[in-house]
Design a protein around this motif. Structure first.
Motif, mmCIF file in Angstrom:
data_model
loop_
_atom_site.group_PDB
_atom_site.id
_atom_site.type_symbol
_atom_site.label_atom_id
_atom_site.label_comp_id
_atom_site.label_asym_id
_atom_site.label_seq_id
_atom_site.Cartn_x
_atom_site.Cartn_y
_atom_site.Cartn_z
ATOM 1 N N ARG A 164 1.499 -9.436 -8.186
ATOM 2 C CA ARG A 164 2.573 -9.723 -8.422
ATOM 3 C C ARG A 164 3.925 -7.833 -8.609
ATOM 4 O O ARG A 164 4.552 -7.942 -7.927
ATOM 5 N N GLU A 165 2.814 -6.994 -8.388
ATOM 6 C CA GLU A 165 3.960 -5.611 -8.559
ATOM 7 C C GLU A 165 3.846 -5.611 -6.982
ATOM 8 O O GLU A 165 5.338 -5.247 -6.908
ATOM 9 N N THR A 166 2.868 -6.160 -6.354
ATOM 10 C CA THR A 166 3.325 -5.735 -4.391
ATOM 11 C C THR A 166 4.251 -7.099 -4.078
ATOM 12 O O THR A 166 5.508 -6.176 -3.413
ATOM 13 N N LEU A 167 4.444 -7.656 -4.579
ATOM 14 C CA LEU A 167 5.157 -8.791 -4.401
ATOM 15 C C LEU A 167 6.937 -8.571 -4.537
ATOM 16 O O LEU A 167 8.442 -8.147 -3.574
ATOM 17 N N THR A 168 7.266 -7.612 -6.403
ATOM 18 C CA THR A 168 7.644 -7.439 -6.189
ATOM 19 C C THR A 168 8.679 -5.667 -5.792
ATOM 20 O O THR A 168 10.061 -5.786 -5.454
ATOM 21 N N ALA A 169 7.916 -5.044 -5.462
ATOM 22 C CA ALA A 169 8.086 -4.134 -4.878
ATOM 23 C C ALA A 169 8.541 -4.475 -2.769
ATOM 24 O O ALA A 169 10.104 -3.982 -2.995
ATOM 25 N N ILE A 170 7.973 -5.556 -2.853
ATOM 26 C CA ILE A 170 8.579 -5.867 -1.358
ATOM 27 C C ILE A 170 9.961 -6.408 -1.690
ATOM 28 O O ILE A 170 10.734 -6.278 -0.366
ATOM 29 N N HIS A 171 10.362 -6.931 -2.287
ATOM 30 C CA HIS A 171 11.118 -7.554 -3.092
ATOM 31 C C HIS A 171 12.434 -6.407 -2.352
ATOM 32 O O HIS A 171 13.352 -6.536 -1.875
#
Ligand code: ATP
Ligand code: TYD
Length: 241
Positions: free
Chosen positions: A145-152
């Motif tokens: 989830r953290e990686t996806l948040t950073a990607i967004h």
């Protein structure tokens, strides 16, 4: 620095090892593909144009403080990048409706999309790069989830920069695809390529496509169109120095 063993031959680029384990040698090929590789032709000069457009935009993003994999240019069709552990997702960002979005929702061509739409596709030739949502990507172990948040967040910053950059030269950035990876120290960076192969660009005055749609839809030679995008970006970069 010299190139060593070829690590990967993709549809648009060849990736080589170097004597530095953290650095890759990337050669942009004179090849155009569409329909996930089903349509494939050689186009002289395309690799050099995509390398030049990518170098220019990566250099600007680096200078603006956005983390990318780009290190330096070697020659016409070659650049050095930081080696990444790639996240197997294609992040598509849409500012205006086109392509699969327009077809899926049957909305007007180039209808503005606010906020910009983010979509992920799972990088899998075998599965034809299917759409994947955040929870599917997390549950399947492709990213946290953290990686996806950073990607967004990084996608939004890249979009803000590029939308404005292209608007300054009279071009609408309709949609585009980004890929992200992690460096050995864990830093998330923008990787892969930034060229009209992975963007839809529309001239604000004429409405003409200045991207791979010219090839996808057999609308004439592609290199003069890519050369025009490069020269407009270069002219503006020179003017603002
Ligand atoms: P597609 O066109 O669907 O992206 P491809 O594999 O044919 O697939 P290419 O651009 O030809 O695409 O190949 C480049 C490959 O290198 C891609 O798999 C991309 O994810 C990967 N890549 C890009 N930048 C880096 C990097 N910094 N470190 C490691 N791999 C990278
Ligand atoms: P999209 O409209 O989903 O696909 P299509 O072009 O097949 O109708 O594509 C949106 C944008 O993202 C477009 O600029 C092309 C780019 N893109 C890629 O470069 N590679 C991809 O694998 C995908 C899914 C999109």
């Amino acid at each position: 620095m010299e190139k060593a063993a070829v690590l990967y031959t993709g549809k648009a680029k060849q990736m080589f090892a170097t004597d530095d384990p953290d650095v890759l040698w990337v050669e942009y090929m004179d090849q155009a593909t569409a329909l996930n590789g089903k349509k494939k032709v050689q186009i002289a000069g395309k690799g050099a144009l995509n390398r030049q457009i990518s170098s220019l935009l990566f250099e600007e993003l680096n200078a603006a403080g956005l983390p990318t994999h780009y290190l330096q240019t070697i020659d016409d069709h070659t650049m050095l990048v930081k080696k990444c552990a790639m996240i197997p997702l294609e992040a598509v960002i849409r500012n205006f409706a086109s392509g699969s979005f327009e077809r899926k929702f049957q909305v007007a061509h180039l209808r503005p999309l606010v906020p910009a739409v983010h979509e992920f596709f799972y990088k899998s030739d075998a599965l034809d790069d299917p759409f994947i949502n955040d929870e599917q990507a997390i549950a399947l172990g492709f990213a946290t989830r953290e990686t996806l948040t950073a990607i967004h967040a990084l996608s939004d910053r890249v979009n803000t920069y590029l939308l404005e950059r292209f608007a300054q030269i009279g071009i609408d950035l309709v949609d585009f695809k980004l890929e992200f990876g992690r460096l050995a120290d864990g830093t998330l960076v923008l990787a892969d390529e930034l060229s009209p192969d992975n963007m839809r660009l529309v001239d604000q005055e004429s409405g003409n496509s200045l991207d791979k749609d010219v090839f996808r839809q057999d609308r004439g030679p592609l290199t003069p169109v890519y050369a025009q995008v490069l020269s407009r970006l270069q002219a503006d970069a020179a003017a603002s120095r």
